[in-house]
Design a protein around this motif. Structure first.
Motif, PDB file in Angstrom:
ATOM      1  N   PRO A  48       7.361  -5.362   3.643  1.00 25.04           N
ATOM      2  CA  PRO A  48       6.103  -4.615   3.596  1.00 25.04           C
ATOM      3  C   PRO A  48       6.011  -3.499   4.650  1.00 25.04           C
ATOM      4  CG  PRO A  48       5.654  -6.951   3.357  1.00 25.04           C
ATOM      5  CD  PRO A  48       7.110  -6.821   3.700  1.00 25.04           C
ATOM      6  N   ILE A  49       6.704  -3.664   5.764  1.00 29.28           N
ATOM      7  CA  ILE A  49       6.664  -2.620   6.798  1.00 29.28           C
ATOM      8  C   ILE A  49       7.323  -1.344   6.289  1.00 29.28           C
ATOM      9  CG2 ILE A  49       7.555  -1.947   9.085  1.00 29.28           C
ATOM     10  CD1 ILE A  49       6.946  -4.813  10.008  1.00 29.28           C
ATOM     11  N   SER A  50       8.465  -1.463   5.627  1.00 25.56           N
ATOM     12  CA  SER A  50       9.114  -0.252   5.115  1.00 25.56           C
ATOM     13  C   SER A  50       8.261   0.391   4.019  1.00 25.56           C
ATOM     14  CB  SER A  50      10.537  -0.549   4.627  1.00 25.56           C
ATOM     15  OG  SER A  50      10.537  -1.460   3.563  1.00 25.56           O
ATOM     16  N   TYR A  51       7.592  -0.432   3.195  1.00 28.20           N
ATOM     17  CA  TYR A  51       6.705   0.120   2.161  1.00 28.20           C
ATOM     18  C   TYR A  51       5.472   0.780   2.778  1.00 28.20           C
ATOM     19  CZ  TYR A  51       9.281  -1.568  -1.851  1.00 28.20           C
ATOM     20  OH  TYR A  51      10.243  -1.743  -2.802  1.00 28.20           O
ATOM     21  N   GLU A  52       4.980   0.220   3.861  1.00 30.99           N
ATOM     22  CA  GLU A  52       3.813   0.800   4.535  1.00 30.99           C
ATOM     23  C   GLU A  52       4.117   2.216   5.025  1.00 30.99           C
ATOM     24  OE1 GLU A  52       1.614   0.190   8.807  1.00 30.99           O
ATOM     25  OE2 GLU A  52       2.366  -1.604   7.799  1.00 30.99           O
TER      26      GLU A  52
END
Length: 196
Positions: A48-52
């Motif tokens: 989720p961090i890379s998508y954020e």
């Protein structure tokens, strides 16, 4: 996950870390291996961090190219501030800055450029970058020629196309950086000196 990678860091710093890792992935594995999931794994963060930070693979590729573009424009502007205001000198500086940026970016720049041609959103982004370069080159070169604005713009499109092709050859090892820069500079001078 590594302890240092997974620690909470400021958003801007995390984004830069992810971009650094993305460039490493492209260098080591190619653009096909670059997914947000793989990026997260390599960076030692949750998916989720890379998508954020990038929302999609397209967003990541555009952010990577934006970083290269920002550096290239900064190098060019800095070099131009230190040069004599004569066409031959300006052409040499522009050409040297272009080839230097490609050399320091490595083959990843061409791989990212090719990957940007994958969908409509990325194509529009890439065309916007090219349009900005054309405008920058035209603005820089306008004082050294008496060509009509549209003719100058068209020649700048050609200059940038030639710069791309020459830099690809340089990165393939078919010539040195200085030879590539000299070739591009000679084209700039010839194209701006000719009324035809």
């Amino acid at each position: 996950m590594s302890e240092t990678s997974s620690k909470k860091m400021p958003k801007a710093q995390r984004r830069e870390q992810l971009l650094d890792v993305a460039f490493t992935v492209v260098r080591e594995e190619g653009t096909d291996a670059l997914t947000l999931g793989h990026l997260a794994e390599r960076a030692g963060v949750s998916k989720p961090i890379s998508y954020e930070h990038f929302q999609s693979r397209s967003g990541l590729l555009m952010a990577m190219y934006e970083r290269i573009d920002t550096r290239q424009v900064a190098m060019l502007r800095e070099a131009l501030q230190k040069t004599k205001r004569k066409l031959e000198d300006v052409a040499k500086v522009m050409s040297a800055a272009y080839m230097s940026c490609y050399r320091t970016s490595g083959p990843e720049q061409h791989a990212i450029t090719a990957a940007l041609k994958g969908d409509e959103q990325m194509e529009a982004f890439y065309q916007g970058v090219l349009d900005r370069y054309v405008a920058l080159y035209a603005e820089t070169l306008e004082p050294f020629c008496d060509l009509p604005k549209e003719t100058l713009r068209q020649r700048c499109v050609g200059i940038i196309g030639a710069a791309e092709a020459i830099s690809r050859e340089m990165m393939r090892g078919t010539g040195s950086e200085s030879a590539a820069a000299a070739t591009l500079a000679s084209l700039i001078v010839a194209w701006l000196s000719s009324r035809k």
